[in-house]
Write an enzyme that holds these catalytic residues in place. Structure first.
Site, PDB file in Angstrom:
ATOM      1  N   LYS A 126      59.861 -15.696   7.912  1.00 60.43           N
ATOM      2  CA  LYS A 126      58.464 -15.812   7.473  1.00 60.43           C
ATOM      3  C   LYS A 126      58.436 -15.695   5.966  1.00 60.43           C
ATOM      4  O   LYS A 126      59.312 -15.052   5.373  1.00 60.43           O
ATOM      5  CB  LYS A 126      57.624 -14.678   8.072  1.00 60.43           C
ATOM      6  CG  LYS A 126      56.151 -14.969   8.117  1.00 60.43           C
ATOM      7  CD  LYS A 126      55.801 -15.723   9.375  1.00 60.43           C
ATOM      8  CE  LYS A 126      54.374 -16.206   9.390  1.00 60.43           C
ATOM      9  NZ  LYS A 126      54.007 -16.724  10.728  1.00 60.43           N
ATOM     10  N   ASP A 166      50.879 -21.269   7.763  1.00 63.59           N
ATOM     11  CA  ASP A 166      50.267 -20.098   8.386  1.00 63.59           C
ATOM     12  C   ASP A 166      48.914 -19.990   7.672  1.00 63.59           C
ATOM     13  O   ASP A 166      48.445 -20.994   7.096  1.00 63.59           O
ATOM     14  CB  ASP A 166      51.156 -18.846   8.192  1.00 63.59           C
ATOM     15  CG  ASP A 166      50.765 -17.681   9.114  1.00 63.59           C
ATOM     16  OD1 ASP A 166      51.178 -17.682  10.272  1.00 63.59           O
ATOM     17  OD2 ASP A 166      50.015 -16.785   8.670  1.00 63.59           O
TER      18      ASP A 166
HETATM   19  N1  GLU Z   1      52.742 -19.693  11.419  1.00 65.93           N
HETATM   20  C1  GLU Z   1      52.905 -20.093  12.790  1.00 65.93           C
HETATM   21  C2  GLU Z   1      53.315 -18.895  13.620  1.00 65.93           C
HETATM   22  O1  GLU Z   1      52.875 -17.798  13.351  1.00 65.93           O
HETATM   23  C3  GLU Z   1      53.785 -21.320  12.951  1.00 65.93           C
HETATM   24  C4  GLU Z   1      55.157 -21.232  12.377  1.00 65.93           C
HETATM   25  C5  GLU Z   1      55.929 -22.544  12.367  1.00 65.93           C
HETATM   26  O2  GLU Z   1      55.406 -23.568  12.801  1.00 65.93           O
HETATM   27  O3  GLU Z   1      57.077 -22.494  11.939  1.00 65.93           O
HETATM   28  O4  GLU Z   1      54.027 -18.970  14.593  1.00 65.93           O
END
Ligand code: GLU
Length: 449
Positions: A126, A166
């Site tokens: 992340k 996100d």
């Molecule tokens: N931000 C999204 C999550 O919390 C998607 C992450 C992504 O597609 O890599 O899972």
């Protein structure tokens, strides 16, 4: 019993006492694992828990950029490369003033288990920044994204680490980030980011995937209770990508979505946010970047509740928190129950506080935790990566069918793991255990690295 888990939790609390969201996320997962540790002594022997709570790598960097008045601004950039046991690091980037290392560690930690649950080969990661895109011009956002990528590009790659969106990062930001990545590397490695626009390497249904997936998960929980969506009312928080498409799919499956919200307040529309009203909301949020208050000003069926969250504001059998972490507390959980709540699926990451979750479970309200219920977004990012590798694009029907199958499987695996490890019906334990087992076994197979 439980001594090993307790010892790891205390270690985390001691070392990272200021990272409260991370502690909250880690404690929840670790506590679910007690019955697993009993059956698998090798996890303790090999210190798997001590290893899994530590990110493999954290990158922190300065992000200087010039605003429209030529003033130099400075933000902080991060990428937490948490765990790569089952695939390249994968997870979104959040641009929001509340972002700090503790928040990104909580999100990265959750992502490990969520990605594992999808059944696709993706590790957990992340990233993001405390940059606030709200109120910034397109050129400011572009200059910020370019500066952010000027450092990030050397750490990512389609086989290394694949960021996506996100909160605060949508296809506009992904576009600016990919443009700069190509400029710096001279590589058209489209698989390095997901959430791309369909015109330049994206996947159909990726924008819809998190919201659709959460509703598919909710539907499975209802089916397991012998119930259906038909005729039920649903409260939704948030008004971004996840909320919008959850609203869309709820209506398609016969429920009535009656609320949405933003940081200013919430809108309750008992007639349902459907048809032209949903179109208005999407244009308001995605194009005009306005506030939900305007929805209530435009449609007389709706009321606006300044500074309030939607929980318990109306009778509803279903709830989908789709805004942000800790947006639903114990009092609100009680208000939801008093108003007839039957099932809740988390579209956001960790939106319910621990005491609210305990209350739902104790009161036999079906509770779908974020790492299972909102996994459709990252799962479809995984499908975007597959299409990029194939240099092919699948139809909407094809992608949605795969997404649906993934969500049905996640529900089934979580339900079975919960039952097998002694807490039938507890999707929190089930999702944590099913997600953990695959990663933990991979870590043991791959040795101490
Ligand atoms: N931000 C999204 C999550 O919390 C998607 C992450 C992504 O597609 O890599 O899972």
């Amino acid at each position: 019993m439980g001594a090993y888990v307790d010892q790891v939790i205390s270690g985390v609390k001691e070392r990272f006492y200021w990272q409260k969201e991370f502690i909250q996320a880690a404690e929840e997962v670790l506590q679910s694992l007690n019955p697993v540790i009993e059956q698998h002594p090798e996890f303790q022997e090999q210190s798997v828990l001590e290893r899994i709570v530590e990110p493999e790598r954290i990158i922190m960097f300065r992000v200087p950029w010039q605003d429209d008045n030529n003033k130099v601004q400075v933000n902080r950039g991060f990428r937490v490369e948490y765990n790569s046991a089952i695939g390249p690091y994968k997870g979104g980037m959040r641009f929001h003033p509340t972002v700090n290392l503790g928040v990104l560690k909580f999100l990265g930690f959750e992502q490990i288990f969520k990605n594992s649950l999808t059944g696709l080969p993706m590790g957990g990661g992340k990233g993001g920044s405390d940059f606030d895109p709200k109120g910034k011009s397109d050129s400011e956002v572009m200059r910020f994204c370019q500066s952010f990528m000027r450092e990030l590009y050397r750490h990512i790659g389609s086989n290394t680490d694949v960021p996506a969106g996100d909160i605060g990062v949508g296809k506009r930001e992904i576009g600016y980030l990919l443009g700069m990545y190509k400029k710096l590397t001279n590589l058209h490695d489209g698989g390095v980011l997901t959430g791309k626009h369909i015109g330049w390497g994206g996947s159909l249904i990726r924008p819809e995937a998190t919201g659709f997936g959460a509703v598919f998960f909710l539907n499975e929980m209802l089916k397991a209770k012998g119930e259906s969506m038909e005729g039920k009312k649903a409260l939704i928080s948030g008004s971004g990508n996840v909320a919008q498409h959850a609203i869309e799919k709820l209506a398609e499956l016969g429920a009535t979505p009656i609320s949405c919200s933003d940081s200013g307040g919430s809108v309750i529309d008992p007639d349902g946010i459907t048809g032209e009203k949903l179109e208005f909301l999407m244009d308001l949020k995605n194009v005009r970047r306005g506030r939900v208050r305007e929805y209530a000003e435009k449609f007389s069926s709706a009321t606006y509740h300044e500074g309030k969250r939607p929980w318990g504001a109306a009778k509803a059998e279903l709830a989908l928190p789709c805004a942000t972490q800790n947006e639903l507390n114990l009092d609100e959980a009680k208000a939801l129950k008093d108003n007839g709540l039957m099932a809740i699926a988390e579209g956001a990451n960790m939106p319910s506080t621990p005491d609210a979750i305990e209350f739902f479970i104790a009161n036999k309200i079906a509770f779908g935790p974020g790492k299972a219920a909102n996994a459709g977004g990252v799962a479809t990012s995984g499908l975007e990566m597959s299409q990029n590798s194939l240099r092919l694009g699948w139809s909407s029907e094809e992608v949605e069918k795969r997404l649906h199958t993934i969500m049905v499987d996640i529900h089934k695996n979580a339900m079975e793991a919960a039952a097998q490890y002694g807490t039938p019906g507890n999707y929190v334990n089930g999702a944590n255990i099913a997600g953990f087992l695959k990663v933990a076994k991979a870590m043991i197979d791959q040795g101490v690295v």
